[in-house]
Scaffold this active site. Structure first.
Site, PDB file in Angstrom:
ATOM      1  N   ASP A 291       6.197  23.129  29.226  1.00 50.96           N
ATOM      2  CA  ASP A 291       4.977  22.578  28.632  1.00 50.96           C
ATOM      3  C   ASP A 291       5.199  21.108  28.318  1.00 50.96           C
ATOM      4  O   ASP A 291       6.191  20.748  27.662  1.00 50.96           O
ATOM      5  CB  ASP A 291       4.614  23.329  27.348  1.00 50.96           C
ATOM      6  CG  ASP A 291       4.098  24.730  27.623  1.00 50.96           C
ATOM      7  OD1 ASP A 291       4.049  25.129  28.802  1.00 50.96           O
ATOM      8  OD2 ASP A 291       3.752  25.437  26.660  1.00 50.96           O
TER       9      ASP A 291
ATOM     10  N   HIS B  73      -2.737  22.680  30.368  1.00 49.33           N
ATOM     11  CA  HIS B  73      -2.313  23.059  29.010  1.00 49.33           C
ATOM     12  C   HIS B  73      -3.222  22.418  27.955  1.00 49.33           C
ATOM     13  O   HIS B  73      -2.800  22.198  26.829  1.00 49.33           O
ATOM     14  CB  HIS B  73      -0.860  22.640  28.804  1.00 49.33           C
ATOM     15  CG  HIS B  73      -0.199  23.210  27.580  1.00 49.33           C
ATOM     16  ND1 HIS B  73      -0.393  24.506  27.156  1.00 49.33           N
ATOM     17  CD2 HIS B  73       0.659  22.643  26.680  1.00 49.33           C
ATOM     18  CE1 HIS B  73       0.327  24.718  26.060  1.00 49.33           C
ATOM     19  NE2 HIS B  73       0.959  23.602  25.745  1.00 49.33           N
TER      20      HIS B  73
ATOM     21  N   HIS C  28      10.084  23.220  27.024  1.00 55.22           N
ATOM     22  CA  HIS C  28       9.256  22.040  26.777  1.00 55.22           C
ATOM     23  C   HIS C  28       9.945  20.776  27.286  1.00 55.22           C
ATOM     24  O   HIS C  28      11.176  20.746  27.447  1.00 55.22           O
ATOM     25  CB  HIS C  28       8.954  21.902  25.279  1.00 55.22           C
ATOM     26  CG  HIS C  28       8.119  23.022  24.732  1.00 55.22           C
ATOM     27  ND1 HIS C  28       8.650  24.248  24.412  1.00 55.22           N
ATOM     28  CD2 HIS C  28       6.775  23.098  24.470  1.00 55.22           C
ATOM     29  CE1 HIS C  28       7.686  25.045  23.972  1.00 55.22           C
ATOM     30  NE2 HIS C  28       6.539  24.377  23.997  1.00 55.22           N
TER      31      HIS C  28
END
Length: 341
Positions: free
Chosen positions: A49, A100, A196
């Site tokens: 992400d 996202h 991430h």
């Protein structure tokens, strides 16, 4: 006088029937919520992400490239605008792009129109930078989702909402060792691993190589989320070019872009599929879309099944059968018909 009253009554009944029989066109299906693939083969999807800072993107890309692994990156529109070159690097390295949101809000607290705006703004930002779409994959900020969110996301064109079954919690700043152990100790066939790219996930770049090595030792191979779920690949944009690198074959390039060797050879006038050279720039042909098996048509005032069949080069019998219509004389204004090929 009696005849005039009959005409008025008939007109009123016709208007009343049209109003009562109207049904709005069907909405798109809700986005499918996925936390892992239900498969027995040892494959895993590494996902990242990307928020607003993207500090570790290049380090992550370097490790993935060294191991010839393709991952899936869930991008925010704010991140794309803050570090466009890094987003371009993700795309040019052949990784899958997904949505996202734009500003990372809790989607369960937004209206359907606000959700669509978040998704559309990110799609536009990423397309402007990379020329590629984030569809059909979405990941909810904070993993927060419900039936209303899935419906809105599906209507926006995102067929799959991707959760995870292994959360590294790397955003908390945990160590590289803890991240690696979390993944290796919990891996199962079809896993989706959440990581991430931001500065807060300081242990992720250091964890990645050890994680990959240990998973390979367990017999695992690495795929994108679309590959994991066996979703159809998006065709390359018209005019896409690829520069041949050391170790490339025409087969490997064709597989990367989901085209055939023959189509690739023909587009580049290559007489033998075994003769390509490092540095050669190839044109990737657009993959021809398969003909649609059916189309949808919403019945309008004045339509008959015969006129609809004639318009779509079909037959009354075929349309009636496809829509389970008992009588070709009974269709309703607003009814959505499936028109078979």
């Amino acid at each position: 006088m009696y005849s005039k009253l009959l005409k008025i009554a008939a007109a009123f009944l016709l208007i009343l029937f049209a109003a009562l029989s109207f049904s709005p066109p069907a909405a798109a299906a809700s986005s499918k919520f996925i936390s892992k693939a239900t498969i027995s083969s040892k494959v895993v999807a590494l996902t990242f992400d990307d928020g607003s800072d993207g500090t570790n993107i290049q380090k992550i890309l370097n490790t993935l490239s060294a191991n010839k692994i393709k991952a899936t990156f869930f991008l925010t529109g704010s991140g794309a605008n803050n570090h466009p070159q890094a987003i371009k690097n993700i795309a040019s390295s052949g990784h899958q792009l997904a949505n996202h949101s734009y500003s990372h809000p809790d989607f369960t607290k937004l209206s359907a129109s606000q959700i669509k705006t978040e998704l559309d703004k990110t799609e536009a930002a990423v397309k402007k930078i990379t020329g590629k779409s984030t569809k059909p994959l979405f990941r909810a900020p904070f993993g927060a989702s419900n039936s209303a969110v899935l419906a809105a996301v599906g209507n926006a064109g995102y067929t799959h909402t991707i959760q995870w079954n292994i959360d590294t919690l790397d955003w908390k700043g945990v160590s590289s060792t803890a991240i690696t152990n979390k993944v290796v100790n919990n891996i199962v066939p079809g896993s989706i691993v959440l990581m991430h790219t931001g500065a807060g996930a300081s242990g992720t770049p250091g964890a990645l190589q050890g994680m990959i090595t240990k998973l390979k030792a367990k017999g695992y191979s690495f795929v994108t989320v679309s590959q994991l779920l066996k979703l159809p690949s998006a065709p390359p944009p018209a005019g896409t070019k690829y520069t041949v690198k050391s170790g490339d074959t025409l087969y490997s390039i064709a597989k990367r872009y989901n085209v055939t060797v023959n189509a690739l050879a023909s587009a580049n006038k290559i007489s033998s599929p075994y003769i390509i050279r490092v540095g050669q720039v190839l044109i990737i042909p657009a993959k021809a879309a398969p003909p649609a098996a059916s189309v949808k048509y919403t019945v309008k005032a004045g339509d008959t099944l015969y006129s609809i069949a004639k318009k779509h080069n079909s037959t009354v019998a075929k349309i009636a059968a496809a829509n389970k219509i008992p009588s070709p004389y009974i269709i309703k204004i607003g009814q959505v018909l499936t028109i078979p090929k």
